[in-house]
Structure formats: C-alpha cells, structure tokens
Design an enzyme around this catalytic site. Sequence first.
Site, PDB file in Angstrom:
ATOM      1  N   SER A  81      85.977   8.851   2.017  1.00 23.33           N
ATOM      2  CA  SER A  81      85.498   7.464   1.898  1.00 23.33           C
ATOM      3  C   SER A  81      85.229   7.193   0.426  1.00 23.33           C
ATOM      4  O   SER A  81      84.942   8.122  -0.347  1.00 23.33           O
ATOM      5  CB  SER A  81      84.196   7.299   2.681  1.00 23.33           C
ATOM      6  OG  SER A  81      83.544   6.108   2.312  1.00 23.33           O
ATOM      7  N   TYR A 137      76.020  10.831   5.019  1.00 25.71           N
ATOM      8  CA  TYR A 137      77.429  10.396   5.061  1.00 25.71           C
ATOM      9  C   TYR A 137      78.101  10.680   3.717  1.00 25.71           C
ATOM     10  O   TYR A 137      79.218  11.221   3.667  1.00 25.71           O
ATOM     11  CB  TYR A 137      77.480   8.903   5.391  1.00 25.71           C
ATOM     12  CG  TYR A 137      78.865   8.349   5.611  1.00 25.71           C
ATOM     13  CD1 TYR A 137      79.474   8.423   6.866  1.00 25.71           C
ATOM     14  CD2 TYR A 137      79.573   7.738   4.579  1.00 25.71           C
ATOM     15  CE1 TYR A 137      80.737   7.901   7.084  1.00 25.71           C
ATOM     16  CE2 TYR A 137      80.845   7.207   4.786  1.00 25.71           C
ATOM     17  CZ  TYR A 137      81.418   7.294   6.039  1.00 25.71           C
ATOM     18  OH  TYR A 137      82.676   6.779   6.254  1.00 25.71           O
TER      19      TYR A 137
END
Length: 250
Positions: free
Chosen positions: A136, A149
């Site tokens: 990401s 995350y």
Amino acid sequence: MKSALITGGAQGIGKGIVQRLRADGWRVALFDLDKEAVAEAKADDPGLLAAVVDVSDECAVRRGFEQLKDWLGDGGLDLLVSNAGIADPQNGPIENLSLHDWRRMLDSHVTGAFLVVRQGVPLLRKATGSIVLMSSIRALQSEPETEAYAASKGALLAMSHALAVSLGPDIRVNCILPGWIETAAYQKKENRSTPKHTEAEKAQHPVGRIGDPEDIAGLVAFLASDDAGFITGQRFVIDGGMAARLIYTD
Ligand code: NAD
C-alpha cells in the site's frame, strides 16, 4: 493456458484481478476466508477454483494448496498474487491498541503472504512464474492511528525485494503499492453498493478520479507478462498521483 492463484480474490481488488486474468484467458484459483463471497465467485464463474482459506492459518493454507495441486495436475503456477488482508487501516490510538489486534493485522498480511509464498514457490519454479505482493502507499506515508497496517505493508515491501534476490532467476517478485481504490462495487451482494465520491475527493488526485480494481489488475497483468521479464524486486505506486502532491496548509 497460464495459471494463477489470487488470495483475497473473492472481493475487492482481488476480484478485479481474477476477472481481468479470466478475460485474458488464464486459469484462475482464488483463496478467500469469506464463505459467501467464495460461493458467489464460484456461481458467477464455475471455471474458477474458489476455496475458503484463511491465509493466516498454516493448516488451512496447506489444505488449500492440496486442492490447488490437484487442480493444476502436472502443470506449474505462473502467477501468485498475495493480496488478502484486513483492508481497514485504522487502529485507534496506539495506547489502546491490543496485542491481539496488532497480531491479527500482521498475521492477515505478512504471515499470510509468507505461508502462501512458501507453499507456492515449488509450483512457481516449475512454470518460471512470478509473484506480486499487495502492499500500500501506506508503506511509505501515513494518516494518524494506522500503525499496525503501515507496519504490515512496510513488511510486505521489504519482503518483496528479499524474495526477488532469493528466488531469481526462476521467479520474479514485485510489489504493488495502491493508493485509494474504490471497491464498493466489488463486494459480495449483501455488501455491494454504488460508490459516491465528492468532487473534492476526486479532484485531489492529479488524474481527477479515485482508483478502480481494474487499475491494479492491469498492472498485475503486465507484471505477469513476458514484457516484464526484466523487472523484479521493484515497487509500483499506483495512486493517481496522490503521493506526488505536496500538501501545505494555507
Ligand atoms: P476487500 O476487503 O474489498 O477485499 C479483501 C478480500 O480479502 C476479502 O474478500 C476478504 O474476505 C479477504 N481476506 C481478508 N483477510 C483474509 C485472510 N486472512 N485470508 C483469506 N482472505 C482474506 O479489500 P481490498 O480493498 O480489495 O484490499 C485488497 C488488498 O489491497 C489488501 O491487502 C489491502 O490492504 C490492499 N490495499 C487496498 C487499498 C484500497 O484502497 N482498497 C489500498 C491499498 C492497499
């Protein structure tokens, strides 16, 4: 015919990748932990191998690969996309983040990628295939309260270059770092919706829109192709230009 395994392939970006590869003539298998979504994927496309597998569970991954090997027969695997994971980046204040939730996030992304790559390598070697890890933009930049995350996605980025140098020349390994990709239309029926975005949300992206799963799927198809034969160990930010924008408050 080329064969691929996509984890988290029953919904969202993974579903977009599955659909793109099928349209390109690939044989596609998917692992996903959502039973309903897996059943819907299989009903929509009976040609898929669609298995309920939690990629963070070692036994489940082993069982999933037994099914995959039966389905592949004597053939190898041309592409493994490790895409599954908890997609919501918010963890709340770090002082309140439980060890359980921290581990759950890392397990779904990082341990999951490790387990499927470990099982997949012998099959990928057979076909001189390639691996794509789904990281990401949050491996590089952050909003507040997204530590678990961000750590997971940073780990996947680092893992991708380590794998590239370990597994070459047989297997190429690359990493995709998506920005905001709208997946509302790619959820199982019960959760599906038509996305609505404000003009400001779109206009902040230099390309003037939010991303679609097809944007990521197109890059996966390229990275899996012979045209990408000299590309390994690389990271690809695909975010409509957001990371290139310098933001100061007035
Ligand atoms: P999504 O929730 O729409 O789809 C994820 C799929 O993975 C679901 O079907 C879910 O059931 C499955 N899954 C989750 N954990 C799993 C597990 N442990 N084992 C097997 N399957 C599991 O999410 P998405 O937005 O499509 O995200 C896909 C990947 O892309 C994730 O790794 C996410 O972090 C990454 N990503 C998404 C965006 C975005 O804006 N959508 C941006 C950057 C990165």
